[in-house]
Design an enzyme around this catalytic site. Structure first.
Site, short mmCIF file in Angstrom:
data_model
loop_
_atom_site.label_atom_id
_atom_site.label_comp_id
_atom_site.label_asym_id
_atom_site.label_seq_id
_atom_site.Cartn_x
_atom_site.Cartn_y
_atom_site.Cartn_z
N ASP A 122 0.88 -1.17 0.00
CA ASP A 122 0.00 0.00 0.00
C ASP A 122 0.91 1.22 0.00
OD1 ASP A 122 -2.29 1.67 0.27
OD2 ASP A 122 -1.94 1.82 2.41
N SER A 123 0.30 2.37 -0.24
CA SER A 123 1.07 3.61 -0.17
C SER A 123 1.43 3.97 1.27
CB SER A 123 0.26 4.73 -0.80
OG SER A 123 -0.98 4.84 -0.12
N CYS A 126 -4.06 -1.18 -2.16
CA CYS A 126 -4.17 0.27 -2.30
C CYS A 126 -5.13 0.51 -3.46
CB CYS A 126 -2.79 0.85 -2.63
SG CYS A 126 -2.79 2.60 -3.07
N GLU A 140 -3.92 9.04 8.90
CA GLU A 140 -2.48 8.92 9.14
C GLU A 140 -2.09 9.64 10.45
OE1 GLU A 140 0.13 7.50 7.16
OE2 GLU A 140 -1.20 6.70 5.63
N CYS A 193 -10.97 3.15 -0.65
CA CYS A 193 -9.64 3.57 -0.22
C CYS A 193 -9.31 2.75 1.02
CB CYS A 193 -9.64 5.06 0.12
SG CYS A 193 -8.10 5.61 0.89
N HIS A 229 -7.65 3.27 3.54
CA HIS A 229 -7.65 3.95 4.85
C HIS A 229 -9.06 4.03 5.46
CE1 HIS A 229 -3.66 5.23 3.68
NE2 HIS A 229 -3.49 5.88 4.81
#
Ligand code: DGL
Length: 218
Positions: free
Chosen positions: A6-7, A69, A149, A181, A183
């Site tokens: 993932d990023s 991702c 994040e 997404c 996240h």
């Protein structure tokens, strides 16, 4: 060995489901926190990063790659398959669409994701190919990744930003919402609450883990 990238940390929501579904396998996870976010980068850059991420995992013994991702899945999955034709590449877009098509009764499907994912149009294209009567409403939610994040998971600011982002999806009358997404599952409880109980919220992580198991069995 299964390679997952993932990023950043969002792919750990997929990783959690993979560990539940496939406890007997070894994993190597790459969170590219040095170059995150991918969602605001150009398609060429996302494709280059994805190739480098996959190569990193292959160099460490991975024999199957999970692109955990959405941005990389939406923009780089075809390129990865061309670059590494001998390696199974599992992306997160198709399993989410499978779940959404099963869940919807009205065909009004919403998807939230990064700017790059929504701009790619991949969900709309693939959903309407399979369900021509579907009406797909996409909404880019660029502030949600930095909030996750930062660990701002249940602050009043986050609730208010989520409410604002979800407004067009309410207006479109969606009965199903894809968390497009990796996240966003960390904000799932709040998103579910904001959308109300008549809307099915699809978290792709579980469907991805099932897809990987099926692929390994084959
Ligand atoms: N992991 C990305 C995704 O699922 C979100 C973070 C980013 O923009 O890189 O789209």
């Amino acid at each position: 060995m299964i390679g997952v990238f993932d990023s950043g940390i969002g792919g750990l929501t997929v990783m959690r489901e993979l560990l539940r579904e496939l406890p007997e396998f070894g994993f190597v996870y790459l969170g590219d926190t040095a170059r995150t976010p991918y969602g605001s980068k150009s398609p060429e850059t996302v494709r280059r990063y994805a190739r480098e991420d996959a190569q990193f995992l292959l160099d460490r013994g991975a024999r199957l790659i999970v692109v955990a991702c959405n941005t990389a899945s939406a923009i780089a999955a075809d390129d990865l398959r061309r670059t590494f034709p001998q390696i199974p590449i599992i992306e997160v877009v198709t399993p989410a669409i499978d779940d959404a098509i099963v869940a919807t009764t009205t065909g009004r499907i919403g998807v939230i994701g990064t700017r790059a994912t929504i701009a790619s149009g991949v969900y709309e294209r693939e959903i309407t190919q399979r369900l021509p009567k579907a009406v797909v409403t996409g909404a880019a939610c660029p502030l949600l990744v930095p909030l996750v994040e930062e660990g701002w998971l249940d602050t009043p600011e986050t609730v208010s930003i989520i409410r604002t982002y979800l407004q067009p999806l309410h207006a479109a009358g969606v009965d199903t919402l894809i968390l497009g997404c990796t996240h966003y599952p960390l904000l799932e409880a709040m998103i579910v609450q904001e959308m109300g109980e008549r809307v099915t919220v699809v978290n792709p992580a579980r469907a991805v883990a099932t897809t990987v198991r099926e692929r390994l069995e084959r």
